[in-house]
Design a protein around this motif. Structure first.
Motif, PDB file in Angstrom:
ATOM      1  N   MET A   1       0.833  -1.207   0.000  1.00  0.00           N
ATOM      2  CA  MET A   1       0.000   0.000   0.000  1.00  0.00           C
ATOM      3  C   MET A   1       0.879   1.273   0.000  1.00  0.00           C
ATOM      4  O   MET A   1       0.628   2.204  -0.753  1.00  0.00           O
ATOM      5  N   ILE A   2       1.889   1.265   0.841  1.00  0.00           N
ATOM      6  CA  ILE A   2       2.777   2.432   0.915  1.00  0.00           C
ATOM      7  C   ILE A   2       3.498   2.647  -0.407  1.00  0.00           C
ATOM      8  O   ILE A   2       3.641   3.786  -0.874  1.00  0.00           O
ATOM      9  N   ASP A   3       3.928   1.554  -1.024  1.00  0.00           N
ATOM     10  CA  ASP A   3       4.619   1.675  -2.308  1.00  0.00           C
ATOM     11  C   ASP A   3       3.690   2.242  -3.380  1.00  0.00           C
ATOM     12  O   ASP A   3       4.112   3.016  -4.250  1.00  0.00           O
ATOM     13  N   THR A   4       2.414   1.881  -3.328  1.00  0.00           N
ATOM     14  CA  THR A   4       1.430   2.407  -4.278  1.00  0.00           C
ATOM     15  C   THR A   4       1.281   3.919  -4.116  1.00  0.00           C
ATOM     16  O   THR A   4       1.220   4.685  -5.096  1.00  0.00           O
ATOM     17  N   ILE A   5       1.217   4.354  -2.865  1.00  0.00           N
ATOM     18  CA  ILE A   5       1.081   5.793  -2.592  1.00  0.00           C
ATOM     19  C   ILE A   5       2.315   6.545  -3.114  1.00  0.00           C
ATOM     20  O   ILE A   5       2.205   7.616  -3.712  1.00  0.00           O
ATOM     21  N   LYS A   7       4.213   5.742  -5.596  1.00  0.00           N
ATOM     22  CA  LYS A   7       4.117   5.833  -7.043  1.00  0.00           C
ATOM     23  C   LYS A   7       3.225   6.995  -7.469  1.00  0.00           C
ATOM     24  O   LYS A   7       3.519   7.718  -8.434  1.00  0.00           O
ATOM     25  N   HIS A   8       2.127   7.179  -6.714  1.00  0.00           N
ATOM     26  CA  HIS A   8       1.231   8.304  -7.012  1.00  0.00           C
ATOM     27  C   HIS A   8       1.920   9.642  -6.741  1.00  0.00           C
ATOM     28  O   HIS A   8       1.705  10.624  -7.462  1.00  0.00           O
ATOM     29  N   ILE A   9       2.757   9.686  -5.682  1.00  0.00           N
ATOM     30  CA  ILE A   9       3.504  10.918  -5.379  1.00  0.00           C
ATOM     31  C   ILE A   9       4.422  11.259  -6.553  1.00  0.00           C
ATOM     32  O   ILE A   9       4.514  12.420  -6.990  1.00  0.00           O
ATOM     33  N   THR A  10       5.107  10.267  -7.072  1.00  0.00           N
ATOM     34  CA  THR A  10       5.982  10.487  -8.234  1.00  0.00           C
ATOM     35  C   THR A  10       5.177  10.946  -9.444  1.00  0.00           C
ATOM     36  O   THR A  10       5.590  11.855 -10.189  1.00  0.00           O
ATOM     37  N   GLU A  11       4.003  10.345  -9.636  1.00  0.00           N
ATOM     38  CA  GLU A  11       3.127  10.731 -10.743  1.00  0.00           C
ATOM     39  C   GLU A  11       2.671  12.180 -10.602  1.00  0.00           C
ATOM     40  O   GLU A  11       2.627  12.933 -11.586  1.00  0.00           O
ATOM     41  N   VAL A  59       0.781   9.332   3.235  1.00  0.00           N
ATOM     42  CA  VAL A  59      -0.510   9.846   2.773  1.00  0.00           C
ATOM     43  C   VAL A  59      -0.532  11.376   2.861  1.00  0.00           C
ATOM     44  O   VAL A  59      -0.992  12.072   1.936  1.00  0.00           O
ATOM     45  N   ASN A  60      -0.061  11.930   3.963  1.00  0.00           N
ATOM     46  CA  ASN A  60      -0.025  13.400   4.111  1.00  0.00           C
ATOM     47  C   ASN A  60       0.902  14.052   3.074  1.00  0.00           C
ATOM     48  O   ASN A  60       0.634  15.152   2.582  1.00  0.00           O
ATOM     49  N   LEU A  61       2.011  13.355   2.768  1.00  0.00           N
ATOM     50  CA  LEU A  61       2.919  13.865   1.739  1.00  0.00           C
ATOM     51  C   LEU A  61       2.226  13.915   0.383  1.00  0.00           C
ATOM     52  O   LEU A  61       2.402  14.875  -0.388  1.00  0.00           O
ATOM     53  N   LEU A  62       1.412  12.892   0.081  1.00  0.00           N
ATOM     54  CA  LEU A  62       0.657  12.878  -1.174  1.00  0.00           C
ATOM     55  C   LEU A  62      -0.284  14.083  -1.236  1.00  0.00           C
ATOM     56  O   LEU A  62      -0.365  14.760  -2.282  1.00  0.00           O
ATOM     57  N   THR A  64       0.015  16.951   0.365  1.00  0.00           N
ATOM     58  CA  THR A  64       0.800  18.188   0.264  1.00  0.00           C
ATOM     59  C   THR A  64       1.325  18.404  -1.157  1.00  0.00           C
ATOM     60  O   THR A  64       1.221  19.497  -1.725  1.00  0.00           O
ATOM     61  N   VAL A  65       1.895  17.349  -1.734  1.00  0.00           N
ATOM     62  CA  VAL A  65       2.458  17.453  -3.078  1.00  0.00           C
ATOM     63  C   VAL A  65       1.368  17.745  -4.099  1.00  0.00           C
ATOM     64  O   VAL A  65       1.543  18.591  -4.993  1.00  0.00           O
ATOM     65  N   ALA A  66       0.219  17.076  -3.971  1.00  0.00           N
ATOM     66  CA  ALA A  66      -0.891  17.293  -4.913  1.00  0.00           C
ATOM     67  C   ALA A  66      -1.436  18.711  -4.792  1.00  0.00           C
ATOM     68  O   ALA A  66      -1.735  19.374  -5.798  1.00  0.00           O
ATOM     69  N   THR A  67      -1.573  19.207  -3.568  1.00  0.00           N
ATOM     70  CA  THR A  67      -2.102  20.566  -3.360  1.00  0.00           C
ATOM     71  C   THR A  67      -1.161  21.610  -3.950  1.00  0.00           C
ATOM     72  O   THR A  67      -1.583  22.552  -4.635  1.00  0.00           O
TER      73      THR A  67
END
Length: 339
Positions: A1-5, A7-11, A59-62, A64-67
Motif C-alpha cells: 500500500m505504501i509503495d502504491t502511494i 508511485k502516485h507521489i511520483t506521478e 498519505v499526508n505527503l501525497l 501536500t504534493v498534490a495541493t
C-alpha cells in the motif's frame, strides 16, 4: 500500500498541463471527495500498527504534493492570462504614435539661438523678477528718467524696488557684471509690460537680446551681424537701419527687412511699403559699460533686441498674438519642427 502511494507521489510530481480542465480533473482525482487521498486515508484502519506511522506520513505527503502542484499550475495559468490581458496579441502591429509638436514661440526661439550660435554667441538667462538697478538704472535709466515712461512696468507692491522685468537687457547687465570681455551672448526670455491686450500686443511676450563687447567693435560689425541673421532666418538679405533712440545705446537704430509686396498679406503686414520693422539695435552706451564694471575707454560693443512673438506671427502667418498663449491644442498641432 505504501509503495502504491509513493508511485502516485511520483506521478503527481511529474504532472504538468496548461489546460485548466486537465488541471481540475487532476485535482479531483487526488483531492476530491472521492479522490485517492480520501481513499487511502479511509484505509488507515486496515494498516498494521507497525506501519501506521509511515503510512500516515506518506498519505499526508501525497496531499501536500498534490495541493502544491495544483496551486502552482493554476498560478502559472493566471499569470499567463494576466500578461495576455495587458499586452494583448504581441504579434499584432502596434498602434501608430502621434508625433508631438513644439510651440511656435519655441520653434522661432530655437531657430534664432541656432543662427547666433553659429557665429559664436552663447545663451545667458536671468530671473524674471528683477530689481530696479538691473532693469533700469544700470542701463542708463536713472530714477525719474523720462524714458522710463516708455515701458509700463509691473511693480511688486510690497517693494517698489522689485518688478517684473520689462526686457531681457537685465540679463545682459548681470552677464557683464560676472564676465570679462570679450562677451558675445544672446538672452532669450519672457518679459512683462502693463499694456492692453489685443490682437497685436500682450501684457507678456518673449524677447531675444544680443550683446557683443570687445576691443574696436564698430557699427559696421553690428550691421554685418544683423545682415547675416536676417538672411538666415527670413531668407531676405535686404535690410535698412533707421535712426532711433534707446537710453542704453548710442547711436541707436531700428532695423527693417524688405519683406516684399507679392501677396495681399504682404501689403497688410508692411502697410504697402514692403518694409517690415523687426528689431532695435545700437552701440552700447559707455555709461552702461561703466555701470557694469567694464572699462569704456578700452572696450566698445553693440546690442540688439527683437520680439520672438512678433517674428513667430510673421513666419507662420498668425493673425492674433493671443493665440500663442491660449493653449488651444487644435492651433498648436499645426506646428511641426526639427528644432
Amino acid at each position: 500500500m505504501i509503495d502504491t502511494i509513493k508511485k502516485h507521489i511520483t506521478e503527481v510530481e511529474n504532472f504538468s498541463s496548461t489546460d485548466i480542465e486537465a488541471i481540475e480533473a487532476f485535482r479531483i482525482k487526488y483531492l476530491g471527495k472521492k479522490g485517492l487521498f480520501n481513499h487511502f486515508f479511509s484505509d488507515f484502519k486496515n494498516v498494521p500498527n507497525e506501519q501506521k506511522k509511515e503510512f500516515g506520513k506518506t498519505v499526508n505527503l501525497l496531499k501536500t504534493v498534490a495541493t502544491e502542484k495544483v496551486n502552482d499550475l493554476k498560478e502559472a495559468l493566471e499569470n499567463k492570462k494576466e500578461e495576455k490581458g495587458i499586452y494583448g496579441d504581441l504579434t499584432r502591429p502596434g498602434e501608430p504614435l502621434g508625433l508631438g509638436t513644439r510651440h511656435p514661440i519655441s520653434i522661432v526661439k530655437n531657430q534664432i539661438i541656432d543662427i547666433f550660435s553659429r557665429i559664436g554667441f552663447n545663451v545667458s538667462e536671468g530671473p524674471e523678477i528683477e530689481d530696479d538697478w538691473h532693469n533700469f538704472t544700470a542701463l542708463n535709466l536713472p530714477e525719474y528718467h523720462p524714458a522710463r515712461d516708455m515701458q509700463d512696468t509691473f511693480f511688486i507692491q510690497t517693494d517698489p524696488d522689485i518688478l517684473l522685468r520689462t526686457h531681457t537687457s537685465s540679463v545682459q547687465v548681470r552677464y557683464m557684471e560676472n564676465n570679462k570681455p570679450p562677451i558675445r551672448t544672446i538672452s532669450p526670455g519672457r518679459v512683462y509690460r502693463n499694456e492692453a491686450i489685443s490682437a497685436r500686443s500682450h501684457c507678456f511676450f518673449h524677447q531675444v537680446e544680443g550683446l557683443y563687447i570687445d576691443k574696436d567693435v564698430s557699427f559696421a560689425d553690428l550691421k554685418q551681424t544683423l545682415q547675416f541673421f536676417t538672411t538666415e532666418l527670413f531668407g531676405k538679405s535686404k535690410i535698412r537701419l533707421r535712426p532711433s533712440y534707446f537710453p542704453f545705446t548710442e547711436p541707436s537704430a531700428e532695423v527693417d527687412v524688405y519683406w516684399g509686396l507679392e501677396t495681399e498679406t504682404d501689403y497688410k503686414m508692411t502697410k504697402g511699403t514692403g518694409w517690415l520693422e523687426i528689431m532695435g539695435c545700437g552701440m552700447v552706451d559707455p555709461n552702461v559699460l561703466t555701470n557694469c564694471g567694464i572699462d569704456a575707454n578700452e572696450y566698445s560693443g553693440f546690442a540688439f533686441g527683437m520680439g520672438i512673438d512678433r517674428i513667430a506671427l510673421l513666419l507662420h502667418q498668425i493673425s492674433d498674438i493671443r493665440l500663442l498663449s491660449e493653449n488651444d491644442v487644435r492651433f498648436l498641432e499645426q506646428f511641426k519642427s526639427a528644432f
